[in-house]
Write a protein that holds these residues in place. Structure first.
Motif, PDB file in Angstrom:
ATOM      1  N   SER A 238       0.987   3.989  -2.904  1.00 28.09           N
ATOM      2  CA  SER A 238       0.680   5.393  -2.609  1.00 28.09           C
ATOM      3  C   SER A 238       1.789   6.308  -3.106  1.00 28.09           C
ATOM      4  CB  SER A 238       0.491   5.584  -1.102  1.00 28.09           C
ATOM      5  OG  SER A 238      -0.596   4.827  -0.621  1.00 28.09           O
TER       6      SER A 238
ATOM      7  N   PHE B 298      -5.323   8.978  -1.229  1.00 29.78           N
ATOM      8  CA  PHE B 298      -5.181   8.779   0.215  1.00 29.78           C
ATOM      9  C   PHE B 298      -6.565   8.813   0.847  1.00 29.78           C
ATOM     10  CE2 PHE B 298      -1.153  10.768  -1.108  1.00 29.78           C
ATOM     11  CZ  PHE B 298      -0.258   9.815  -0.647  1.00 29.78           C
ATOM     12  N   ASN B 299      -6.992   7.687   1.387  1.00 30.62           N
ATOM     13  CA  ASN B 299      -8.351   7.586   1.928  1.00 30.62           C
ATOM     14  C   ASN B 299      -8.523   8.359   3.225  1.00 30.62           C
ATOM     15  OD1 ASN B 299      -8.785   5.869  -0.201  1.00 30.62           O
ATOM     16  ND2 ASN B 299      -8.574   3.996   1.007  1.00 30.62           N
ATOM     17  N   THR B 300      -7.493   8.383   4.057  1.00 27.09           N
ATOM     18  CA  THR B 300      -7.564   9.042   5.363  1.00 27.09           C
ATOM     19  C   THR B 300      -6.291   9.839   5.602  1.00 27.09           C
ATOM     20  OG1 THR B 300      -6.533   7.163   6.514  1.00 27.09           O
ATOM     21  CG2 THR B 300      -8.948   7.143   6.290  1.00 27.09           C
ATOM     22  N   HIS B 301      -6.346  10.716   6.615  1.00 24.65           N
ATOM     23  CA  HIS B 301      -5.153  11.463   6.987  1.00 24.65           C
ATOM     24  C   HIS B 301      -4.085  10.538   7.570  1.00 24.65           C
ATOM     25  CE1 HIS B 301      -6.277  15.589   6.130  1.00 24.65           C
ATOM     26  NE2 HIS B 301      -7.479  15.345   6.627  1.00 24.65           N
ATOM     27  N   GLU B 302      -4.524   9.431   8.138  1.00 27.11           N
ATOM     28  CA  GLU B 302      -3.554   8.462   8.670  1.00 27.11           C
ATOM     29  C   GLU B 302      -2.715   7.864   7.549  1.00 27.11           C
ATOM     30  OE1 GLU B 302      -6.720   8.642   9.590  1.00 27.11           O
ATOM     31  OE2 GLU B 302      -6.371   9.373  11.643  1.00 27.11           O
ATOM     32  N   SER B 303      -3.319   7.643   6.398  1.00 27.51           N
ATOM     33  CA  SER B 303      -2.561   7.098   5.264  1.00 27.51           C
ATOM     34  C   SER B 303      -1.549   8.106   4.734  1.00 27.51           C
ATOM     35  CB  SER B 303      -3.515   6.678   4.145  1.00 27.51           C
ATOM     36  OG  SER B 303      -4.259   7.781   3.660  1.00 27.51           O
TER      37      SER B 303
ATOM     38  N   ASN C  16       0.824  -1.210   0.000  1.00 28.01           N
ATOM     39  CA  ASN C  16       0.000   0.000   0.000  1.00 28.01           C
ATOM     40  C   ASN C  16       0.862   1.266   0.000  1.00 28.01           C
ATOM     41  OD1 ASN C  16      -2.390  -1.397  -0.053  1.00 28.01           O
ATOM     42  ND2 ASN C  16      -2.632  -1.436   2.170  1.00 28.01           N
ATOM     43  N   ILE C  17       1.958   1.231   0.777  1.00 30.68           N
ATOM     44  CA  ILE C  17       2.833   2.400   0.849  1.00 30.68           C
ATOM     45  C   ILE C  17       3.513   2.633  -0.495  1.00 30.68           C
ATOM     46  CG2 ILE C  17       4.948   3.313   1.883  1.00 30.68           C
ATOM     47  CD1 ILE C  17       4.131   2.048   4.501  1.00 30.68           C
TER      48      ILE C  17
ATOM     49  N   GLY D  91      -9.622  10.559  -2.640  1.00 26.17           N
ATOM     50  CA  GLY D  91      -9.466   9.667  -1.497  1.00 26.17           C
ATOM     51  C   GLY D  91     -10.776   9.392  -0.788  1.00 26.17           C
TER      52      GLY D  91
ATOM     53  N   ASP E 124      -8.926   1.849  -2.966  1.00 26.14           N
ATOM     54  CA  ASP E 124      -7.503   1.659  -2.707  1.00 26.14           C
ATOM     55  C   ASP E 124      -6.683   1.901  -3.975  1.00 26.14           C
ATOM     56  OD1 ASP E 124      -7.939   1.014  -0.074  1.00 26.14           O
ATOM     57  OD2 ASP E 124      -8.042  -1.155  -0.426  1.00 26.14           O
TER      58      ASP E 124
ATOM     59  N   ALA F 115       1.405   8.179   7.165  1.00 33.88           N
ATOM     60  CA  ALA F 115       2.276   7.013   7.041  1.00 33.88           C
ATOM     61  C   ALA F 115       3.507   7.320   6.185  1.00 33.88           C
ATOM     62  CB  ALA F 115       1.507   5.842   6.429  1.00 33.88           C
TER      63      ALA F 115
END
Length: 434
Positions: free
Chosen positions: A6, A54-59, A2-3, A45, A50, A62
């Motif tokens: 992204s 970026f779906n969330t700020h957490e992603s 995923n990283i 996002g 996927d 990362a």
């Protein structure tokens, strides 16, 4: 997976956006930031697919390590502007202007926001006014450096601008630490001189010492290699190492020992470029290596921008006042100090405009304020700063390019060069068809 996905999507979308914005003649920095917003949590996002964004700020968070590394290389590159032969010409001017324009921005923002406090005391407190005034000192070195590189800006204004941007961050750290200490004192009623005076001075001194030591060690190790490729690899490794060491923090009694990664890496570059005879070539090679890293940094920065701040009218109003009066402070402060140090009319007129961009350092300051002020006062500071950064990052690079062009530091491509490029492209197409 995923990283990596992204990272690749962010870089590809950023590059495609520069092509889309080319007819508008916008700086690549602005295109990268808009690309980040496009694939961020508030646009593509939000679809929750996927790999699309970026779906969330957490992603987005990362990938924070990439931003830290990129800032390290940005500061390292700015250290190259502190060569002694250049400082002999512009050192005094850069020092005076760097300090004065930062203090002028803080003072003018403080006055403007204090008027807002008088009008709306329930919305904006005195401690928030003081803290926001301190945050106003910071300028974004990354956006400025990228515009200079993209357009190959060179001239009196550019040579003075980059040292000022670096000094601006040092001044901003001191002003913020003192102001934030005063703000906490107003809220708690307890005076903490260690936080107000000792900690900021210790942070700056320790940062400069660490950067200088690492710069000396890097220069000594460069002598062990004959290949420029190996020297470049060593240089890159040392920027990584120095950036990681600058994240250390600990306490000695009541004193908090910490480092500013920008100052540490800037000092690394300063010492290296002044004592290593091969620094010119290695700095140039390093700049080419870091180009995709910087592009990725700005796309991530765009994805981090909080579009939700537009939903609160008080944040928008205070944010607009903050933006306008910070720009006024930067411009008037740089104009007056440039005139006092006998700079050219072009520098006096256009330098202040190039100091408008604001991002990384200001975001770090507002994060400290959000965590350090009780009663939720820090949250308002964070949201106002995020609103301002959103506007500055999208508009600032464009204004910087316009100012450098007007000052004559960005030269238009000669007609002969354009024709030569067109001829070569046409010949290549003909050869391909044949």
């Amino acid at each position: 997976m995923n990283i990596l996905l992204s990272v690749s999507i962010a870089l590809l979308v950023g590059l495609m956006m520069t092509r889309a914005f080319k007819p508008l003649k916008l700086p690549s920095v602005t295109a990268y930031l808009i690309a980040g917003v496009l694939i961020g949590p508030y646009c593509l996002g939000a679809l929750g697919i996927d790999g699309l964004g970026f779906n969330t700020h957490e992603s987005v968070e990362a990938l924070a390590l990439i931003s830290e590394v990129a800032l390290g290389f940005i500061a390292f590159s700015i250290g190259n502007e502190f060569r002694l032969e250049e400082l002999k010409k512009t050192g005094k001017q850069a020092l005076v202007i760097g300090i004065f324009q930062a203090l002028a921005a803080a003072l003018i923002v403080d006055v403007a926001l204090y008027v807002i406090h008088i009008i709306m005391p329930d919305v904006l407190s005195v401690s928030q006014v003081i803290t926001l005034g301190a945050i106003a000192t910071a300028t974004a070195p990354a956006a400025t450096l990228m515009v200079v590189r993209q357009y190959k800006a060179n001239g009196p204004l550019t040579k003075l601008l980059l040292p000022i941007v670096a000094l601006d961050d040092a001044v901003g750290l001191v002003v913020f630490a003192v102001s934030f200490g005063i703000a906490k004192t107003i809220i708690s009623g307890q005076i903490d001189m260690v936080s107000i005076l000792v900690n900021p001075i210790v942070e700056i001194v320790c940062s400069l010492i660490l950067g200088a030591v690492m710069g000396w060690i890097l220069t000594q190790l460069e002598k062990l290699f004959n290949s420029n490729t190996n020297r470049l690899n060593l240089t890159i490794a040392f920027v990584f190492l120095t950036a990681s060491l600058s994240m250390l923090e600990f306490h000695i009694g009541p004193v908090h020992i910490s480092f500013s990664s920008l100052l540490v890496c800037m000092m690394l570059g300063t010492v290296f470029c002044n004592i290593c005879p091969l620094s010119h070539d290695l700095m140039g090679a390093s700049d080419k290596w870091t180009s995709p890293l910087f592009a990725l940094f700005f796309v991530i920065s765009g994805a981090e921008l909080e579009l939700s701040v537009f939903t609160n009218w008080s944040i928008v109003v205070i944010g607009i006042v903050y933006i306008l009066f910070r720009c006024l402070g930067k411009y008037l402060g740089s104009f007056a100090s440039a005139k006092a140090t006998k700079c050219s009319p072009e520098i006096c007129k256009y330098l202040g405009i190039t100091l408008f961009p604001q991002a990384g350092v200001a975001l770090g300051m507002c994060a400290i304020a959000a965590n350090g002020l009780v009663g939720g006062e820090g949250i308002l500071i964070r949201n106002i700063t995020l609103f301002a950064v959103l506007i500055y990052e999208l508009v600032g690079p464009v204004l910087t390019r316009m100012a450098l062009t007007a000052a004559g530091d960005i030269k238009p491509i000669p007609h002969e060069v354009k024709m030569r490029r067109h001829t070569k492209l046409k010949e290549a197409q003909n050869n391909k068809n044949n």
